[in-house]
Design an enzyme around this catalytic site. Structure first.
Site, PDB file in Angstrom:
ATOM      1  N   SER A 227       0.760  -1.281   0.152  1.00 32.00           N
ATOM      2  CA  SER A 227       0.098   0.010  -0.127  1.00 32.00           C
ATOM      3  C   SER A 227       0.950   1.114   0.092  1.00 32.00           C
ATOM      4  CB  SER A 227      -0.864  -0.101   1.273  1.00 32.00           C
ATOM      5  OG  SER A 227      -1.871   0.859   1.189  1.00 32.00           O
TER       6      SER A 227
ATOM      7  N   ARG B 148     -11.617   5.832  10.679  1.00 38.52           N
ATOM      8  CA  ARG B 148     -11.034   4.492  10.388  1.00 38.52           C
ATOM      9  C   ARG B 148     -12.294   3.692  10.056  1.00 38.52           C
ATOM     10  NH1 ARG B 148      -6.651   1.749   9.813  1.00 38.52           N
ATOM     11  NH2 ARG B 148      -6.788  -0.212  10.798  1.00 38.52           N
TER      12      ARG B 148
ATOM     13  N   ASP C 140      -8.960  -6.347  -4.465  1.00 36.85           N
ATOM     14  CA  ASP C 140      -8.573  -4.997  -3.749  1.00 36.85           C
ATOM     15  C   ASP C 140      -8.918  -3.933  -4.533  1.00 36.85           C
ATOM     16  OD1 ASP C 140      -7.303  -2.614  -2.733  1.00 36.85           O
ATOM     17  OD2 ASP C 140      -5.172  -3.795  -3.023  1.00 36.85           O
TER      18      ASP C 140
ATOM     19  N   HIS D 299      -7.998  -5.229   0.101  1.00 39.64           N
ATOM     20  CA  HIS D 299      -6.705  -4.273   0.153  1.00 39.64           C
ATOM     21  C   HIS D 299      -6.137  -5.192   1.321  1.00 39.64           C
ATOM     22  CE1 HIS D 299      -3.744  -1.165  -0.357  1.00 39.64           C
ATOM     23  NE2 HIS D 299      -4.008  -0.898   0.836  1.00 39.64           N
ATOM     24  N   ASP D 300      -6.487  -5.386   2.321  1.00 37.59           N
ATOM     25  CA  ASP D 300      -5.997  -5.996   3.620  1.00 37.59           C
ATOM     26  C   ASP D 300      -5.139  -7.362   3.154  1.00 37.59           C
ATOM     27  OD1 ASP D 300      -6.344  -4.363   5.692  1.00 37.59           O
ATOM     28  OD2 ASP D 300      -7.907  -5.248   6.534  1.00 37.59           O
TER      29      ASP D 300
END
Lengths: 211, 382
Positions: free
Chosen positions: B157, B227, B322, B355-356
């Site tokens: 990232s 968040r 992602d 994405h994680d």
């Protein structure tokens, strides 16, 4: 030749026998693009023997891993999407072995190869091979051979042609054939093959260009 | 507990602080006369200091990439899945360095540290930092450790962007760059998400224009919102469906505005936990650094041109699900490298986690990273 290259050569002969023919058409330091590069053995060989710089395109996960293990530049990319990310004449040689008959649009990929490469090498099985003709003519069944080992219903080979077919396409598209080598399934050349290639040849290796 | 730690962990680790009394000119034009970087390292640096790897962290990361700080720690560092003895980034072969980015909130000079000129915490007066600045300060840290050239600079990232910037800024100081789930610059949609996160923080009554440290408050609600929003972009629709579906917290609908679905509960929990350990001003800075990142800006928006002078080999990895930095974004990097005739390999990993994924145990991803790093170690003879 050192031990490593010897091993590599025999590996190559098992996995990509056409390379020993086509490596004659690759010059020292050439830029090479290998479409459907498998485990990268061809590029490894050409890097060792001819110090080429190159990339392989591949979609098989195990093959990609093997390429990375052996330090080959491999790009995960489906040939059916074309070569839009490569600019015109950016390679000296674009290679595609045993895949022309399996892509969705063979004509388009040929156009793409000839756009990107100064020269191209393609290999494919000959549908005009006498044993194949026999299977269809005598038994009335879709041919299955060493070069084409699949049944009609689960074959990846969806665009089969004979050498004559390919050469009329080349004529039609004004593609020049620089070299042609016709071999049997063991990649052996012989006088008979040279005399009646479209009848006795099983696999052809074409070196073509549009330049 | 430490004695239950597996053998493939680096085990107990400590954070180091290094003060640099060299003025550093930042991309925004401001200068820091002195700065501190906090960092951790794992594995042994060899005699000629040639086996070092720099790991760069992402938006909410820090220098604690692997191992445990205390025997009671429940959670290891953020990249425990990939760093350790025998793992993809093998600490038996490499010396792994990870620093907290300048402007961070885990020991490096940042908004929550003391500004001796103003005699108060920096807060909003801390200069805006960019990926360029991070790379520059990381190189100063490398100098201080005697590391001339990294074997590899690796990041996921925003960390991948730093690896990319390293390749451009210091072409002769790294042999390989590994860019995972990254992008060559943010899209309008990416920037939009960042702006919403910033607005959530800045409109919190506890924000006090960024000088909340003196007031004994933090913009907690805003940080939680930021968040929560960020977290949604890290997951995929598919992953959220699998994890939560429409599962309820109670047996039946309550018909009120309290937590009804499990996904709401999860997001609130994640936001709450994050707000306890992360500084809101740092969050603002990190999102700005992301927005400003655009290495091709200096070369007429031509990324290929930006890559002209790079010397390192690249491994680029993306994940199919992602959507924050989709495979297309990685392909932009790959295509520019191909056009610049650079050494590059690219793999697109089928993974449902979004994405994680770059932080998770995705077998094919880890196998590829391990294969690449083993190759690197072999060719260097480590």
């Amino acid at each position: 030749m050192n031990v490593v290259s010897d091993k590599l050569t025999s590996l190559l002969f098992d996995q990509r026998p056409e390379l020993l023919v086509l490596s004659r058409w690759v010059d020292f330091g050439d830029r090479v693009l290998d479409l459907g590069c498998g485990n990268g053995v061809l590029l490894r060989y050409l890097q060792k023997q001819k110090a080429v710089r190159g990339y392989g395109l591949e979609i098989d996960e195990d093959n990609i891993l093997e390429c990375i293990q052996s330090g080959i530049n491999v790009i995960e990319q489906d040939l059916n999407q074309g070569l839009h990310n490569f600019s015109d004449l950016s390679f000296d040689v674009v290679v595609m072995t045993q895949a022309l008959q399996a892509v969705r649009y063979p004509e388009r990929i040929l156009d793409e190869m000839l756009r990107v490469g100064r020269t191209c090498v393609v290999t494919f099985p000959n549908f005009g091979y006498w044993k194949i003709r026999m299977q269809l003519a005598v038994f009335g069944k879709m041919p299955v051979s060493k070069a084409l080992p699949f049944s009609w219903y689960d074959t990846p080979n969806i665009h089969l042609c004979s050498f004559k077919d390919f050469e009329s396409l080349c004529l039609h598209k004004k593609i020049s054939i620089l070299h042609r080598c016709v071999v049997d399934h063991a990649y052996q050349d012989s006088l008979v093959l040279r005399l009646w290639p479209n009848f006795f040849g099983e696999i052809a290796i074409y070196h073509i260009t549009k330049c | 507990m430490i004695d239950t730690l597996s053998k493939d962990s680096v085990g107990l680790v400590a954070t180091h602080l290094e003060t640099f009394n060299v003025p550093v000119l930042l991309a925004c034009g401001r200068k820091l006369n002195q700065f501190v970087l906090s960092y951790e390292c794992y594995g042994a640096l060899n005699a000629d200091k040639s086996n070092a790897i720099l790991v760069c962290h992402a938006l909410s990361g820090n220098q604690h990439a692997a191992g445990f700080h205390h025997v009671e720690d429940v959670k290891p560092g953020w990249w425990e899945n990939c760093i350790g003895p025998g793992k993809a980034i093998d600490t038996d072969r490499f010396f792994v360095l990870c620093s907290n980015n300048l402007g961070g909130c885990h020991g490096s000079t940042g908004p929550n540290t003391f500004n001796s000129d103003a005699k108060r915490p920096w807060g909003p007066d801390f200069p805006i930092v960019t990926v360029d600045d991070w790379v520059k300060t990381q190189s100063i840290l490398a100098d201080s450790l005697g590391i001339n050239r990294f074997v590899a600079v690796i990041g996921g990232s925003l960390g991948g962007m730093q690896a990319l910037q390293w390749a451009i800024s210091y072409p002769d100081r790294l042999k390989h760059a590994v860019l995972i789930a990254s992008a060559p610059k943010l899209s309008a949609q990416n920037i939009a998400f960042n702006e919403i996160a910033r607005q959530a923080i800045m409109s919190d009554p506890g924000f006090h224009h960024g000088h909340y440290y003196d007031k004994g408050s933090i913009p907690k609600k805003g940080l939680i919102l930021a968040r929560m929003l960020g977290h949604v972009t890290y997951l995929s629709d598919h992953a959220m469906r699998l994890k939560f579906g429409r599962e309820l917290k109670n047996a039946q609908y309550q018909f009120d505005f309290d937590i009804e679905f499990q996904v709401e509960s999860y997001l609130r929990y994640q936001g709450e936990a994050f707000s306890e350990k992360f500084d809101a001003n740092t969050y603002l800075l990190m999102t700005k650094a992301l927005d400003y990142f655009d290495p091709a800006a200096k070369t007429n928006n031509n990324l290929t041109e930006a890559f002209r002078s790079v010397q390192c080999g690249f491994l680029v990895i993306s994940f199919t699900s992602d959507w924050r930095f989709s495979p297309k974004r990685s392909v932009e990097i790959v295509n520019a490298l191909l056009a610049a005739n650079k050494v590059v390999s690219y793999a697109e990993i089928e993974a449902p986690q979004g994405h994680d994924s770059f932080l998770l145990k995705v077998p094919r991803y880890q196998a590829i990273l391990k294969a690449y790093m083993e190759r690197v170690a072999d060719e260097c003879g480590f």
